[in-house]
Write a protein that holds these residues in place. Structure first.
Motif, PDB file in Angstrom:
ATOM      1  N   GLN A   1       1.235  -1.090   0.088  1.00 54.40           N
ATOM      2  CA  GLN A   1      -0.035   0.167  -0.188  1.00 54.40           C
ATOM      3  C   GLN A   1       0.510   0.902  -0.025  1.00 54.40           C
ATOM      4  OE1 GLN A   1      -3.499   0.143  -0.335  1.00 54.40           O
ATOM      5  NE2 GLN A   1      -2.765  -2.027  -0.658  1.00 54.40           N
ATOM      6  N   THR A   2       1.846   0.981  -0.134  1.00 57.81           N
ATOM      7  CA  THR A   2       3.191   2.486   0.786  1.00 57.81           C
ATOM      8  C   THR A   2       3.903   2.488  -1.511  1.00 57.81           C
ATOM      9  OG1 THR A   2       4.868   1.468   1.291  1.00 57.81           O
ATOM     10  CG2 THR A   2       3.421   2.801   2.690  1.00 57.81           C
ATOM     11  N   MET A   3       3.575   1.320  -1.790  1.00 57.57           N
ATOM     12  CA  MET A   3       4.388   1.566  -3.651  1.00 57.57           C
ATOM     13  C   MET A   3       3.729   2.067  -4.460  1.00 57.57           C
ATOM     14  SD  MET A   3       6.472  -2.090  -3.850  1.00 57.57           S
ATOM     15  CE  MET A   3       7.974  -1.926  -2.888  1.00 57.57           C
ATOM     16  N   VAL A   4       4.267   2.905  -5.134  1.00 60.34           N
ATOM     17  CA  VAL A   4       3.381   3.047  -6.879  1.00 60.34           C
ATOM     18  C   VAL A   4       4.433   2.195  -7.944  1.00 60.34           C
ATOM     19  CG1 VAL A   4       3.549   5.528  -7.615  1.00 60.34           C
ATOM     20  CG2 VAL A   4       3.454   5.485  -5.288  1.00 60.34           C
ATOM     21  N   ARG A   5       3.943   1.907  -8.633  1.00 53.17           N
ATOM     22  CA  ARG A   5       3.359   0.985 -10.013  1.00 53.17           C
ATOM     23  C   ARG A   5       4.564   2.304 -11.250  1.00 53.17           C
ATOM     24  NH1 ARG A   5      -0.128  -2.890 -12.984  1.00 53.17           N
ATOM     25  NH2 ARG A   5       1.269  -4.357 -11.228  1.00 53.17           N
ATOM     26  N   ILE A   6       5.539   2.001 -11.789  1.00 56.99           N
ATOM     27  CA  ILE A   6       5.980   3.876 -12.079  1.00 56.99           C
ATOM     28  C   ILE A   6       5.901   2.870 -14.041  1.00 56.99           C
ATOM     29  CG2 ILE A   6       6.760   5.539 -10.598  1.00 56.99           C
ATOM     30  CD1 ILE A   6       9.145   4.201 -11.235  1.00 56.99           C
ATOM     31  N   MET A   7       6.515   1.795 -13.971  1.00 55.23           N
ATOM     32  CA  MET A   7       6.548   1.173 -14.991  1.00 55.23           C
ATOM     33  C   MET A   7       6.507  -0.275 -15.244  1.00 55.23           C
ATOM     34  SD  MET A   7      10.253   1.981 -17.761  1.00 55.23           S
ATOM     35  CE  MET A   7      11.216   0.878 -16.892  1.00 55.23           C
ATOM     36  N   SER A   8       6.666  -0.422 -16.273  1.00 55.15           N
ATOM     37  CA  SER A   8       6.326  -2.419 -16.399  1.00 55.15           C
ATOM     38  C   SER A   8       7.462  -2.480 -17.399  1.00 55.15           C
ATOM     39  CB  SER A   8       5.260  -2.602 -17.873  1.00 55.15           C
ATOM     40  OG  SER A   8       5.818  -4.088 -18.482  1.00 55.15           O
ATOM     41  N   SER A   9       8.065  -3.588 -16.646  1.00 57.49           N
ATOM     42  CA  SER A   9       9.104  -4.221 -17.228  1.00 57.49           C
ATOM     43  C   SER A   9       9.490  -5.085 -18.736  1.00 57.49           C
ATOM     44  CB  SER A   9       9.873  -5.391 -16.374  1.00 57.49           C
ATOM     45  OG  SER A   9       9.166  -6.777 -16.269  1.00 57.49           O
ATOM     46  N   GLY A  10       7.979  -5.495 -19.092  1.00 56.53           N
ATOM     47  CA  GLY A  10       8.039  -6.113 -20.413  1.00 56.53           C
ATOM     48  C   GLY A  10       7.843  -7.576 -20.406  1.00 56.53           C
ATOM     49  N   TYR A  11       8.254  -7.979 -18.582  1.00 54.95           N
ATOM     50  CA  TYR A  11       8.207  -9.776 -18.741  1.00 54.95           C
ATOM     51  C   TYR A  11       7.769  -9.616 -17.813  1.00 54.95           C
ATOM     52  CZ  TYR A  11      12.331  -8.574 -16.025  1.00 54.95           C
ATOM     53  OH  TYR A  11      13.228  -7.712 -15.255  1.00 54.95           O
TER      54      TYR A  11
END
Length: 156
Positions: free
Chosen positions: A94-104
């Motif tokens: 709940q304290t993380m923010v998703r910023i980018m997909s690794s693509g895999y």
């Protein structure tokens, strides 16, 4: 330090003419709204990216953010949507923010629960199943993470 590294990354992209053509700079009101909705304080270098670009696109990469449709955009590169979905599925804390997909499979996330005295927070590569024991710390700040990604893209 994170802001300096962020600015170095942007300069590298500008010099290589590798920045995406679209910019949707977020307002301070948008950023504050995002922080309230996600119940986090965003690190300084990521906030600066939001203010300058909204969503940052460069060859083969998209850093999630706030687009022209606003903070609560459904789908796509909206950081609120991406983070909310990952949290609901138990893939990130709940304290993380998703910023980018690794693509895999795994996702890059800022751990906003670990804001340092300099206003920065580390970036982790979190497995798709959300097993934090197998998450790896990629950078001490968003700025460092971005500089690493830009360097990799421009040297490939």
């Amino acid at each position: 330090m994170g802001i300096d590294l962020y600015q170095q990354a942007v300069l590298k992209l500008e010099e290589a003419d590798a920045l995406g053509p679209l910019r949707f700079p977020a307002t301070e009101e948008d950023i504050n709204s995002l922080e309230g909705l996600l119940n986090v304080t965003l690190p300084a270098s990521y906030r600066l990216m939001l203010q300058e670009f909204g969503i940052l696109m460069f060859p083969g990469q998209t850093i999630y953010g706030i687009g022209k449709s606003g903070v609560q955009t459904k789908g796509g590169s909206g950081v609120f949507f991406q983070t909310s979905v990952a949290r609901e599925r138990g893939q990130i804390s709940q304290t993380m923010v998703r910023i980018m997909s690794s693509g895999y499979g795994p996702e890059f996330c800022i751990e906003c629960g670990q804001i340092a005295a300099d206003g920065e927070a580390p970036v982790y590569l979190v497995p798709a199943d959300g097993d934090m024991k197998n998450a790896t710390k990629e950078a001490d700040s968003f700025g460092e993470f971005l500089l690493n990604e830009v360097t990799a893209v421009l040297t490939d």
